[in-house]
Design a protein around this motif. Structure first.
Motif, PDB file in Angstrom:
ATOM      1  N   LEU A  47       0.839  -1.194   0.000  1.00 55.40           N
ATOM      2  CA  LEU A  47       0.000   0.000   0.000  1.00 55.40           C
ATOM      3  C   LEU A  47       0.874   1.243   0.000  1.00 55.40           C
ATOM      4  N   SER A  48       1.962   1.176   0.783  1.00 55.97           N
ATOM      5  CA  SER A  48       2.848   2.331   0.900  1.00 55.97           C
ATOM      6  C   SER A  48       4.197   1.877   1.443  1.00 55.97           C
ATOM      7  N   PHE A  49       5.179   2.765   1.349  1.00 59.94           N
ATOM      8  CA  PHE A  49       6.516   2.519   1.907  1.00 59.94           C
ATOM      9  C   PHE A  49       6.976   3.757   2.651  1.00 59.94           C
ATOM     10  N   TYR A  50       7.628   3.541   3.797  1.00 54.15           N
ATOM     11  CA  TYR A  50       8.253   4.627   4.553  1.00 54.15           C
ATOM     12  C   TYR A  50       9.703   4.263   4.856  1.00 54.15           C
ATOM     13  N   GLY A  51      10.602   5.183   4.581  1.00 54.47           N
ATOM     14  CA  GLY A  51      12.019   4.982   4.856  1.00 54.47           C
ATOM     15  C   GLY A  51      12.849   5.920   4.001  1.00 54.47           C
ATOM     16  N   GLN A  52      14.138   5.899   4.194  1.00 55.15           N
ATOM     17  CA  GLN A  52      15.026   6.713   3.380  1.00 55.15           C
ATOM     18  C   GLN A  52      15.311   6.037   2.043  1.00 55.15           C
ATOM     19  N   ASP A  53      15.723   6.836   1.074  1.00 52.71           N
ATOM     20  CA  ASP A  53      16.340   6.295  -0.132  1.00 52.71           C
ATOM     21  C   ASP A  53      17.747   5.895   0.290  1.00 52.71           C
ATOM     22  N   SER A  54      17.935   4.622   0.555  1.00 55.29           N
ATOM     23  CA  SER A  54      19.163   4.157   1.205  1.00 55.29           C
ATOM     24  C   SER A  54      20.414   4.439   0.381  1.00 55.29           C
ATOM     25  N   PHE A  55      20.333   4.229  -0.915  1.00 57.00           N
ATOM     26  CA  PHE A  55      21.493   4.484  -1.766  1.00 57.00           C
ATOM     27  C   PHE A  55      21.887   5.953  -1.707  1.00 57.00           C
ATOM     28  N   GLN A  56      20.913   6.846  -1.856  1.00 49.83           N
ATOM     29  CA  GLN A  56      21.193   8.277  -1.810  1.00 49.83           C
ATOM     30  C   GLN A  56      21.688   8.710  -0.435  1.00 49.83           C
ATOM     31  N   SER A  57      21.187   8.049   0.599  1.00 47.37           N
ATOM     32  CA  SER A  57      21.637   8.356   1.956  1.00 47.37           C
ATOM     33  C   SER A  57      23.123   8.044   2.119  1.00 47.37           C
ATOM     34  N   GLY A  58      23.554   6.869   1.629  1.00 49.01           N
ATOM     35  CA  GLY A  58      24.968   6.514   1.704  1.00 49.01           C
ATOM     36  C   GLY A  58      25.827   7.415   0.842  1.00 49.01           C
ATOM     37  N   TYR A  59      25.322   7.781  -0.314  1.00 48.26           N
ATOM     38  CA  TYR A  59      26.028   8.696  -1.219  1.00 48.26           C
ATOM     39  C   TYR A  59      26.215  10.054  -0.544  1.00 48.26           C
ATOM     40  N   PHE A  60      25.144  10.531   0.089  1.00 45.80           N
ATOM     41  CA  PHE A  60      25.185  11.797   0.821  1.00 45.80           C
ATOM     42  C   PHE A  60      26.187  11.728   1.974  1.00 45.80           C
ATOM     43  N   ALA A  61      26.190  10.612   2.705  1.00 43.91           N
ATOM     44  CA  ALA A  61      27.110  10.449   3.828  1.00 43.91           C
ATOM     45  C   ALA A  61      28.560  10.557   3.361  1.00 43.91           C
ATOM     46  N   ALA A  62      28.874   9.921   2.234  1.00 43.00           N
ATOM     47  CA  ALA A  62      30.236   9.993   1.705  1.00 43.00           C
ATOM     48  C   ALA A  62      30.604  11.419   1.326  1.00 43.00           C
ATOM     49  N   ARG A  63      29.684  12.103   0.686  1.00 35.59           N
ATOM     50  CA  ARG A  63      29.967  13.477   0.265  1.00 35.59           C
ATOM     51  C   ARG A  63      30.220  14.382   1.467  1.00 35.59           C
ATOM     52  N   MET A  64      29.418  14.235   2.520  1.00 35.12           N
ATOM     53  CA  MET A  64      29.598  15.054   3.719  1.00 35.12           C
ATOM     54  C   MET A  64      30.911  14.722   4.419  1.00 35.12           C
ATOM     55  N   LEU A  65      31.203  13.422   4.509  1.00 40.45           N
ATOM     56  CA  LEU A  65      32.436  13.013   5.178  1.00 40.45           C
ATOM     57  C   LEU A  65      33.662  13.546   4.457  1.00 40.45           C
ATOM     58  N   MET A  66      33.621  13.542   3.142  1.00 39.57           N
ATOM     59  CA  MET A  66      34.783  13.973   2.370  1.00 39.57           C
ATOM     60  C   MET A  66      34.993  15.485   2.384  1.00 39.57           C
ATOM     61  N   LEU A  67      34.045  16.229   2.894  1.00 41.54           N
ATOM     62  CA  LEU A  67      34.269  17.658   3.079  1.00 41.54           C
ATOM     63  C   LEU A  67      35.348  17.909   4.128  1.00 41.54           C
ATOM     64  N   ILE A  68      35.496  16.945   5.061  1.00 41.09           N
ATOM     65  CA  ILE A  68      36.492  17.120   6.121  1.00 41.09           C
ATOM     66  C   ILE A  68      37.595  16.065   6.063  1.00 41.09           C
ATOM     67  N   ALA A  69      37.399  15.017   5.235  1.00 39.85           N
ATOM     68  CA  ALA A  69      38.375  13.921   5.231  1.00 39.85           C
ATOM     69  C   ALA A  69      39.026  13.709   3.873  1.00 39.85           C
ATOM     70  N   SER A  70      38.964  14.692   3.014  1.00 35.67           N
ATOM     71  CA  SER A  70      39.453  14.517   1.639  1.00 35.67           C
ATOM     72  C   SER A  70      40.961  14.303   1.555  1.00 35.67           C
ATOM     73  N   ASN A  71      41.687  14.741   2.586  1.00 34.98           N
ATOM     74  CA  ASN A  71      43.145  14.589   2.559  1.00 34.98           C
ATOM     75  C   ASN A  71      43.635  13.328   3.274  1.00 34.98           C
ATOM     76  N   GLU A  72      42.688  12.506   3.759  1.00 30.68           N
ATOM     77  CA  GLU A  72      43.066  11.292   4.473  1.00 30.68           C
ATOM     78  C   GLU A  72      43.507  10.190   3.499  1.00 30.68           C
ATOM     79  N   LYS A  73      44.310   9.261   4.007  1.00 27.49           N
ATOM     80  CA  LYS A  73      44.726   8.110   3.210  1.00 27.49           C
ATOM     81  C   LYS A  73      43.867   6.884   3.494  1.00 27.49           C
ATOM     82  N   GLU A  74      43.238   6.871   4.673  1.00 28.11           N
ATOM     83  CA  GLU A  74      42.475   5.693   5.082  1.00 28.11           C
ATOM     84  C   GLU A  74      41.360   6.125   6.022  1.00 28.11           C
TER      85      GLU A  74
END
Length: 356
Positions: free
Chosen positions: A165-192
């Motif tokens: 009938l319906s679905f509730y939740g995040q777009d999981s793929f986009q959520s993970g993509y967003f998480a990576a983008r946010m993390l790399m704003l502060i971790a772009s110079n890291e090696k690991e």
């Protein structure tokens, strides 16, 4: 005459029938002749009559029991907020006799899902909210719901082939993509960077977590392929003291790691360890505003959380079943939750509760 002021008496006069006949037609009761039915329907069409579904539902004086199938969980967990939201919606609709009952299964024990679904079907529920297991097992359950014409809502993982009938939740793929983008704003110079997971037999607890990781790795592969992602598994159902040993060994062997991410609601396991060991040079990104995560954000041992409005999801699932089953309304088939990032500075303003 204003449409909302049309009375049964007005309809009866227009149709040339009794008030009782109109009442039987409006409430789909028997003992109405074909001729009288045609007269009443013609009058309703001419008057553009729109029934007051709230009043009709109240007058019907029927109770409704919805069932919610959830993974078995600890207190103060993400699923507990789902429950709180569902119960709050039932309280909001108590005049309509709405109630919800919870049935639990173990994520990594598919037999318990089969047992839970069989138990649910025996109760002949008016509607169901289900957190899916595997597609095959869930389909077996939802096919039976379709056969019994019992509406159901999917929570957490979207499986459109099951025709919910319906679905509730995040777009999981986009959520993970967003998480990576946010993390790399502060971790772009890291090696690991460290990816904390909780697995059993090489599997994480949900399809949602898998999709988040897929989105995360997709972004990293395209934009930061040079950064190594090292996985650390804190095995499910282990003693918490064992986690400290695993984390101590990892950070001792990887002193260059300053950023950690996890796609479940247990970021506090790392945050609490860092606070106890007085390590303040590591930033953690995790999911869900459960109380233990919130505490770690406030004391600085977790830097970022991605919220997905668990309470709101539970509340909205009950509301959608209520609207579809009781009020006979159409509901939105797909309801993606917002992807929001919380920090020490704004976590106090996050609205966990929700009312429609």
């Amino acid at each position: 005459m204003a449409k909302e002021n049309i009375r049964i008496k007005d309809i009866a006069e227009r149709a040339g029938v009794s008030v009782g006949t109109v009442d039987r037609v409006l409430h789909n009761r028997p003992n109405v002749s074909k001729k009288a039915l045609e007269k009443v329907n013609k009058a309703l069409e001419e008057m553009d009559y729109k029934p007051n579904m709230y009043a009709s539902a109240l007058a019907y004086n029927k109770s409704y029991t919805f069932y919610c199938l959830l993974p078995k969980h600890e207190s103060e967990a993400y699923w507990e907020e789902i429950e709180e939201g569902a119960l709050a919606s039932c309280e909001h609709r108590r005049d309509f006799g709405i109630s919800v009952k919870f049935i639990y299964y173990r994520r990594f024990d598919l037999k318990t899902f089969e047992t839970a679904t069989a138990d649910c079907l025996k109760q002949n529920p008016d509607g169901v909210i289900v957190v899916p297991a595997t597609l095959e097992l869930t389909r077996n359950f939802t096919d039976q719901l379709h056969a019994k014409q019992i509406p159901f809502i999917l929570l957490d993982s979207y499986m459109p082939d099951l025709r919910p009938l319906s679905f509730y939740g995040q777009d999981s793929f986009q959520s993970g993509y967003f998480a990576a983008r946010m993390l790399m704003l502060i971790a772009s110079n890291e090696k690991e960077i460290m990816l904390m997971k909780q697995m059993r037999d090489g599997n994480v607890a949900s399809k949602q977590q898998e999709n988040r990781e897929t989105g995360f790795r997709h972004y990293m592969r395209d934009h930061f392929p040079q950064i190594k992602i090292t996985e650390v598994n804190l095995p499910l159902d282990e003693e918490r003291s064992n986690y400290d040993d695993i984390l101590e060994q990892f950070f001792t062997e990887h002193p260059q790691v300053h950023h950690c991410i996890t796609f479940n609601s247990k970021a506090h396991l790392v945050g609490e360890f860092l606070a106890r060991s007085n390590r303040r040079d590591i930033q953690i990104m995790g999911y869900d505003m459960v109380p233990k995560n919130e505490e770690c954000v406030k004391d600085g041992s977790i830097s970022f959380l991605i919220a997905q409005h668990a309470y709101r999801q539970g509340y909205s699932c009950i509301e959608s079943l209520f609207e579809a089953i009781v009020l006979k309304k159409k509901v939105n088939p797909v309801n993606y939750m917002p992807i929001e990032i919380l920090t020490k500075e704004n976590v106090a303003f996050y609205r966990r509760t929700f009312k429609g």
